[in-house]
Design an enzyme around this catalytic site. Structure first.
Site, PDB file in Angstrom:
ATOM      1  N   LYS A  13       1.093  -1.004  -0.287  1.00 48.14           N
ATOM      2  CA  LYS A  13      -0.481   0.383  -0.095  1.00 48.14           C
ATOM      3  C   LYS A  13       0.905   1.477  -0.147  1.00 48.14           C
ATOM      4  CE  LYS A  13      -1.742  -0.885   4.135  1.00 48.14           C
ATOM      5  NZ  LYS A  13      -1.438  -2.212   4.236  1.00 48.14           N
ATOM      6  N   ARG A  88      -8.757   1.333   8.473  1.00 47.55           N
ATOM      7  CA  ARG A  88      -9.073   0.165   8.459  1.00 47.55           C
ATOM      8  C   ARG A  88      -9.649  -0.479  10.006  1.00 47.55           C
ATOM      9  NH1 ARG A  88      -2.342   1.094   8.884  1.00 47.55           N
ATOM     10  NH2 ARG A  88      -1.869  -1.296   9.298  1.00 47.55           N
ATOM     11  N   ARG A 127      11.024  -5.765   4.739  1.00 48.62           N
ATOM     12  CA  ARG A 127      10.847  -4.605   4.531  1.00 48.62           C
ATOM     13  C   ARG A 127      11.584  -3.876   5.679  1.00 48.62           C
ATOM     14  NH1 ARG A 127       5.369  -2.438   5.494  1.00 48.62           N
ATOM     15  NH2 ARG A 127       5.300  -3.448   6.724  1.00 48.62           N
ATOM     16  N   ARG A 160      11.022  -2.658  11.221  1.00 47.37           N
ATOM     17  CA  ARG A 160      10.342  -2.360  12.168  1.00 47.37           C
ATOM     18  C   ARG A 160       9.964  -2.917  13.444  1.00 47.37           C
ATOM     19  NH1 ARG A 160       5.641   0.412   8.495  1.00 47.37           N
ATOM     20  NH2 ARG A 160       4.178  -0.857  10.176  1.00 47.37           N
ATOM     21  N   ARG A 171      -0.507  -9.166  13.618  1.00 47.05           N
ATOM     22  CA  ARG A 171      -1.051  -7.853  12.159  1.00 47.05           C
ATOM     23  C   ARG A 171      -2.282  -8.652  11.375  1.00 47.05           C
ATOM     24  NH1 ARG A 171       3.609  -5.376  10.626  1.00 47.05           N
ATOM     25  NH2 ARG A 171       2.115  -3.210  10.108  1.00 47.05           N
TER      26      ARG A 171
HETATM   27  P1  ADP Z   1       2.219  -1.674   3.259  1.00 45.54           P
HETATM   28  O1  ADP Z   1       2.185  -0.566   3.175  1.00 45.54           O
HETATM   29  O2  ADP Z   1       1.126  -2.401   2.543  1.00 45.54           O
HETATM   30  O3  ADP Z   1       1.768  -2.186   4.258  1.00 45.54           O
HETATM   31  P2  ADP Z   1       5.061  -1.935   1.722  1.00 45.54           P
HETATM   32  O4  ADP Z   1       4.221  -0.601   0.439  1.00 45.54           O
HETATM   33  O5  ADP Z   1       5.760  -0.879   2.907  1.00 45.54           O
HETATM   34  O6  ADP Z   1       3.950  -2.022   2.364  1.00 45.54           O
HETATM   35  O7  ADP Z   1       5.269  -2.567   1.608  1.00 45.54           O
HETATM   36  C1  ADP Z   1       5.885  -3.940   1.990  1.00 45.54           C
HETATM   37  C2  ADP Z   1       7.518  -4.447   1.749  1.00 45.54           C
HETATM   38  O8  ADP Z   1       7.451  -5.175   0.243  1.00 45.54           O
HETATM   39  C3  ADP Z   1       8.066  -3.974   1.276  1.00 45.54           C
HETATM   40  O9  ADP Z   1       9.799  -3.559   1.995  1.00 45.54           O
HETATM   41  C4  ADP Z   1       8.540  -3.498   0.218  1.00 45.54           C
HETATM   42  O10 ADP Z   1       9.733  -2.587  -0.592  1.00 45.54           O
HETATM   43  C5  ADP Z   1       7.854  -4.584  -0.582  1.00 45.54           C
HETATM   44  N1  ADP Z   1       7.582  -4.408  -2.052  1.00 45.54           N
HETATM   45  C6  ADP Z   1       5.848  -3.677  -2.037  1.00 45.54           C
HETATM   46  N2  ADP Z   1       5.932  -3.852  -3.097  1.00 45.54           N
HETATM   47  C7  ADP Z   1       6.582  -4.941  -3.567  1.00 45.54           C
HETATM   48  C8  ADP Z   1       5.799  -5.619  -5.261  1.00 45.54           C
HETATM   49  N3  ADP Z   1       5.114  -5.469  -5.792  1.00 45.54           N
HETATM   50  N4  ADP Z   1       7.122  -6.814  -5.388  1.00 45.54           N
HETATM   51  C9  ADP Z   1       7.353  -6.903  -3.946  1.00 45.54           C
HETATM   52  N5  ADP Z   1       8.105  -6.596  -3.309  1.00 45.54           N
HETATM   53  C10 ADP Z   1       6.737  -5.304  -2.972  1.00 45.54           C
HETATM   54  P1  AMP Z   2       1.530   0.834   8.638  1.00 47.41           P
HETATM   55  O1  AMP Z   2       2.084   1.926   8.854  1.00 47.41           O
HETATM   56  O2  AMP Z   2      -0.115   0.950   8.292  1.00 47.41           O
HETATM   57  O3  AMP Z   2       1.642  -1.044   8.516  1.00 47.41           O
HETATM   58  O4  AMP Z   2       1.012   0.779  10.695  1.00 47.41           O
HETATM   59  C1  AMP Z   2       1.725   0.045  11.284  1.00 47.41           C
HETATM   60  C2  AMP Z   2       0.310   0.605  12.992  1.00 47.41           C
HETATM   61  O5  AMP Z   2       0.290   1.444  13.005  1.00 47.41           O
HETATM   62  C3  AMP Z   2      -0.498  -0.821  12.479  1.00 47.41           C
HETATM   63  O6  AMP Z   2      -0.295  -2.124  12.708  1.00 47.41           O
HETATM   64  C4  AMP Z   2      -1.539  -0.269  13.990  1.00 47.41           C
HETATM   65  O7  AMP Z   2      -1.266  -0.425  14.793  1.00 47.41           O
HETATM   66  C5  AMP Z   2      -1.008   1.363  13.698  1.00 47.41           C
HETATM   67  N1  AMP Z   2      -2.294   2.459  13.001  1.00 47.41           N
HETATM   68  C6  AMP Z   2      -1.879   3.131  11.332  1.00 47.41           C
HETATM   69  N2  AMP Z   2      -3.185   2.876  11.107  1.00 47.41           N
HETATM   70  C7  AMP Z   2      -4.411   2.940  11.637  1.00 47.41           C
HETATM   71  C8  AMP Z   2      -5.280   3.175  11.938  1.00 47.41           C
HETATM   72  N3  AMP Z   2      -6.563   3.957  10.921  1.00 47.41           N
HETATM   73  N4  AMP Z   2      -6.069   2.723  12.938  1.00 47.41           N
HETATM   74  C9  AMP Z   2      -5.602   1.350  13.785  1.00 47.41           C
HETATM   75  N5  AMP Z   2      -4.324   0.779  13.944  1.00 47.41           N
HETATM   76  C10 AMP Z   2      -3.080   2.071  12.942  1.00 47.41           C
END
Ligand code: ADP
Ligand code: AMP
Length: 212
Positions: A13, A88, A127, A160, A171
């Site tokens: 995302k 969420r 990541r 992280r 999660r």
């Molecule tokens: P989210 O925001 O949904 O938690 P991220 O955008 O941070 O996910 O992506 C999660 C991990 O996967 C990151 O390390 C990112 O660089 C990697 N990633 C994102 N899109 C792809 C893809 N299409 N293929 C492989 N790895 C990806």
């Molecule tokens: P993210 O960076 O989106 O993966 O979010 C990391 C963490 O932040 C999540 O696992 C939740 O603990 C908290 N968080 C982020 N956005 C929300 C939301 N909209 N509602 C509740 N918790 C959130």
């Protein structure tokens, strides 16, 4: 244009939201990034949020909603935004809907980045995040130019705390229970679009561009 990114944690995302934000010159609003910035700065909000984040739980709605509504009320969000990680829960989506209704506005697209659970743990353990500027990398798929260093701002990259495998399982459970119902919520509103998030990140972006 107002866009919501939906999908499991680690589905991509944030990666796609950044590309969309750049393309359309609209802000990328990530509640996770806002919480992490608060944790880094040692604010009261950050300390409260950390209790939940470290366990893979959601931060309570009343805290999260206020932060998000304050953020999207800022001047730079006037022409739209891409929301990453919000809403969420159904109550969060309802509050957002109500706030937009009052302004005579609505969400244009909810983009569901679809990635099966089997792929998620691998994505998350690889990541690496920059806690200073919010840039995200993957040690295999999206490596930084110099190992462990952010290409954008030169800060050190970290795994992280909530990306450790045991927290990721929690999660995912929370995602299925509390966030996945949003797929039906936005389908009913006629704005849901699903893309295959297992493709290469540029192919995922191309699929999103076709939709937008
Ligand atoms: P989210 O925001 O949904 O938690 P991220 O955008 O941070 O996910 O992506 C999660 C991990 O996967 C990151 O390390 C990112 O660089 C990697 N990633 C994102 N899109 C792809 C893809 N299409 N293929 C492989 N790895 C990806
Ligand atoms: P993210 O960076 O989106 O993966 O979010 C990391 C963490 O932040 C999540 O696992 C939740 O603990 C908290 N968080 C982020 N956005 C929300 C939301 N909209 N509602 C509740 N918790 C959130």
């Amino acid at each position: 244009m107002k866009i919501i990114m939906l999908g499991a944690p680690g589905a991509g995302k944030g990666t796609q939201a950044k590309l969309i934000a750049e393309k359309y010159h609209i802000p990328h609003v990530s509640t996770g990034d806002i919480f992490r910035a608060n944790i880094k700065n040692g604010t009261e909000l950050g300390m409260e949020a950390k209790k939940y984040m470290d366990q893979g739980l959601l931060v309570p709605d009343q805290l999260t909603v206020k932060i998000l509504l304050d953020r999207v009320a800022q001047e730079d969000c006037r022409n739209g935004y891409v929301l990453d990680g919000f809403p969420r829960t159904i109550p969060q989506a309802e509050v957002l809907d109500e706030a937009l209704n009052k302004l005579g506005e609505s969400i244009d697209y909810a983009i569901n980045v679809d990635v099966p659970d089997e792929n998620i743990v691998r994505r998350m353990s690889g990541r690496r995040a920059c806690l200073k500027c919010g840039a995200t990398y993957h040690i295999e798929h999206v490596p930084p130019k110099k190992e462990g260093i952010c290409d954008v701002c030169g800060s050190g990259l970290v795994l992280r705390d909530d990306d450790k495998p045991e927290t990721v399982q929690n999660r995912l459970k929370v995602y299925h229970e509390q966030t996945q119902p949003l797929i039906d919520f936005y389908t009913a509103k006629g704005v849901l679009r699903t893309v295959d998030g297992t493709q290469d990140m540029q192919d995922v972006f191309r699929a999103i561009m076709e939709i937008l």
